[in-house]
Design an enzyme around this catalytic site. Sequence first.
Site, mmCIF file in Angstrom:
data_model
loop_
_atom_site.group_PDB
_atom_site.id
_atom_site.type_symbol
_atom_site.label_atom_id
_atom_site.label_comp_id
_atom_site.label_asym_id
_atom_site.label_seq_id
_atom_site.Cartn_x
_atom_site.Cartn_y
_atom_site.Cartn_z
ATOM 1 N N HIS A 1 0.903 -1.043 0.086
ATOM 2 C CA HIS A 1 0.125 -0.039 0.040
ATOM 3 C C HIS A 1 1.083 1.349 -0.093
ATOM 4 O O HIS A 1 1.812 1.260 0.847
ATOM 5 C CB HIS A 1 -0.877 -0.037 1.036
ATOM 6 C CG HIS A 1 -1.836 1.384 1.225
ATOM 7 N ND1 HIS A 1 -3.108 1.048 0.529
ATOM 8 C CD2 HIS A 1 -2.031 2.395 1.860
ATOM 9 C CE1 HIS A 1 -3.773 2.385 0.601
ATOM 10 N NE2 HIS A 1 -3.189 2.923 1.682
ATOM 11 N N CYS B 1 50.360 21.086 -13.682
ATOM 12 C CA CYS B 1 50.682 21.959 -12.221
ATOM 13 C C CYS B 1 51.017 20.727 -11.312
ATOM 14 O O CYS B 1 51.796 21.027 -10.547
ATOM 15 C CB CYS B 1 49.288 22.438 -11.569
ATOM 16 S SG CYS B 1 47.703 21.296 -11.982
ATOM 17 N N ASP C 1 -7.296 -2.321 3.970
ATOM 18 C CA ASP C 1 -6.073 -1.731 4.493
ATOM 19 C C ASP C 1 -5.821 -1.546 5.862
ATOM 20 O O ASP C 1 -5.143 -0.819 6.221
ATOM 21 C CB ASP C 1 -5.515 -0.199 3.820
ATOM 22 C CG ASP C 1 -5.887 -0.302 2.184
ATOM 23 O OD1 ASP C 1 -5.522 -1.384 1.659
ATOM 24 O OD2 ASP C 1 -6.283 0.884 1.635
#
Length: 910
Positions: free
Chosen positions: A107, A708, A143
């Site tokens: 759900h 560099c 539910d």
Amino acid sequence: MRIAVIGQSIFGKEVYKELVKEGHQVVGVFTIPDKAGGKPDPLGAEAEKDGVPVFKFPRWRVKGQALPEVVEQYKSVEAEMNVLPFCSQFIPMEVIDAPKYGSVVYHPSILPRHRGASAINWTLMQGDKKGGFTIFWADDGLDTGDIILQKECDVLPDDTVNSIYNRFLFPEGVKGMVEAVQLIAQGSAPRIPQPSEGATYDPIQKKENAKINWDQPAEAIHNFIRGNDKVPGAWTEVNGSKFTFFGSSFTSNGPNPDGEPLEIPGASQPAVVTKNGLVLYGNDGKTLTVKNIQFEDGKMIPASQYFKSSDNATLQLSPEEQAVADEMRAAWKRILTNVSQIEDSTDFFKAGAASMDVVRLVEEVKLKCKGLQLQNEDVYMATKFEEFIQLLVRRLRGDDAEEEILIDHVEKDVNNMKIRIPHQLFINGQFVDAEGGNTYDTINPTDGEAICKVSLAQVSDINKAVAAAKDAFENGEWGKMNARDRGRLIYRLADLMEEHQEELATIESIDSGAVYTLALKTHVGMSIQTFRYFAGWCDKIQGSTIPINQARPNRNLTFTKREPIGVCGIVIPWNYPLMMLAWKTAACLAAGNTVVLKPAQVTPLTALKFAELTVKAGFPKGVVNILPGAGSLIGQRLSDHPDVRKIGFTGSTPTGKHIMKSCAVSNVKKVSLELGGKSPLIIFSDSDLDKAVRMGMGAVFFNKGENCIAAGRLFVEDSIHDEFVKRVVEEVKKMKIGDPLDRSTDHGPQNHKAHLDKLIEYCQMGVTEGATLLYGGKQVPRPGFFFEPTIFTDVADHMFIAKEESFGPVMIISRFSDGDIDGVLKRANDTEFGLASGVFTRDIGKALYVSEKLQAGTVFINTYNKTDVAAPFGGFKQSGFGKDLGEHQCRPALLYYISDLVWGKLGDNQ
């Protein structure tokens, strides 16, 4: 475990696939009947491919009673558990309770909140700050079953049903379903009763109850619209017609929008049609903006186009375009299998297409139309086949570009391709001449000839660029854009850079002298990686909550939030023109800042090409501005400008000190500096000598020494010194010096004439002071700025070349006594620089001891020049402060790169 999967949709399909992957036996799939035209549900189609029995019941019960024949067929599969990932049918309790281990259901809400079939809609409509999903044991309620597990997520301010589902509820929900089944199989699944407090049951959201109530605050209206986006769609009535709104964003307070008013019955004040969309008002005077409007006939338009008359002129298709139309008609037929024939009037959605079909159609277009990328919204805005073809052809022709940018390209046929180079300033999304038409020549170091004239920025141009960047940050689309959308733009930019990588590498090669293969892999390749890396950081820049003494009982909360600072001035060097741009710019953009960038005066061209690609990527105006010209003028003005909030600089230490002073005096702006270096490389006698020679040469000669972190000085242990030097000389003699576009070239020209002259003077100084010039040291007798790879030995610590950086292909070798580790460390650290360093040894104890003592931001162990976009880069001492790259850009870190160590000398029993 024997499982029956009951449900439907792609979500159900993915759960099914993961269950099978985890070793469970799916004994039956129960899904819905095929759609009109025989189109099966994705879950059933996937199971049928695997030979799993698939049942397609139109219903399971009638008038509340289970259908006996359906229950009997279900029981025939003898499942031990039912898994219901997404199910729109009512399943009778005779089925729910039948398996030994019961039934589990997914759900999409944090139960007991938002029970019902429209949980995601209600999560958004209610303005919940947290969303998520629940896996629970099915029972006879709606539910209400006991909880197995829950997962939460943040609800973002502009989330829609689709976005929260695709971002979290779908992918994490699939994992959650499988996790729940695993817990049950292991006998460790909990049964947590749902609390009654906070429980809600929300009705199914349908079109009839999706009408907007205007008598509420703007944020509530925004929540209602996004909670109904895309289904069923929040609507209102305008001039007697039903308008449905999509793509809402809550804009809160801001300046009064410019545009045309639109009366909406019931609204507290008229809406405004603006270039950004339709601005709506709540009863609190705050605003929201919607992107798209859909009419009752299904046609959708950008809200910003509401008052603009439609272009009714129907395009006449060329034979090639007609062929594309025929291919698209066939694609529609493949998708709409229930339609016998695709007519010009066929409506994509009325013929049965769903949201996944939109995705498929967009992909069909990309496949058939040379990568043309439509958006899902394009399909919603041209739902009929005839309209769709007109839209598609306009896109293919480029006719519907919002505002075509005018670029005065310099075109050249070089490197077996045609390159097109912008050469003007780039300010506020446009290429423009400098004030007064000032220009200068940018020179190809291979032959010393001019490539083209480039606009030379003046003070007034700098002020315009800063103003554009400030406006883009404070008032423009960029400042309002959410982090994920910002990331998508940066990803798109990286993709465009990749599409143009050969052109970019060619421009880099002719403008800087970089060997083409190196330009392709490093100069351009790492630039692309950098933008992709930081695009992924856009939505992961987070603050923290801080516990404080006063937190209770007064419920005080303290938290930090990381925010962009505004306009960033970026000044980059000439050795890696595009890569240095990427290193500085990508992080600024990812954080939401805007930039004004000054490329090196001698290498401006890839920066200008990059600006063109930002336009193609869709960057808003003013976000990126590029100003070629003199550092003494542009760099100084950016450092002094009160509206610039940060300077990022890579260059010499004296210039870095001057920038720091200017930034302090002007407005105490932030500064990041990557300055000079004199990186020591210590080679011990127990190292792999072949590797030390190979890596040592790369440490010095990589990118012509214009690097560099180049090893500015090599310390070689006495017992291997002579053999090391002999091998290095042999290898240097094999190096091919020549045209950088020649794939066999090892060593191209130095970047510019002044630098070449400096290298000649540097080597003369070494000879004068008594160092042994073993090889090279001279200009190559050919056109261009070529300099021989050079080797000095017998270099004493007091000499100029031992202390100062050459920034060129000059190897400085000094020897040290066997076993004198602390002595060589003292010599290596006797410098004010601390950018990088290296050590070669097979002894791990020695490697770790030496690397800990070396005073440098990066330590290479048995390797060199290995930088990566995910690792921080920066120096100590007078090599600067602040970090480029990686997560730790703003925190100091010492970096170690390690290769090929022998884990020994610990004792026989360890």
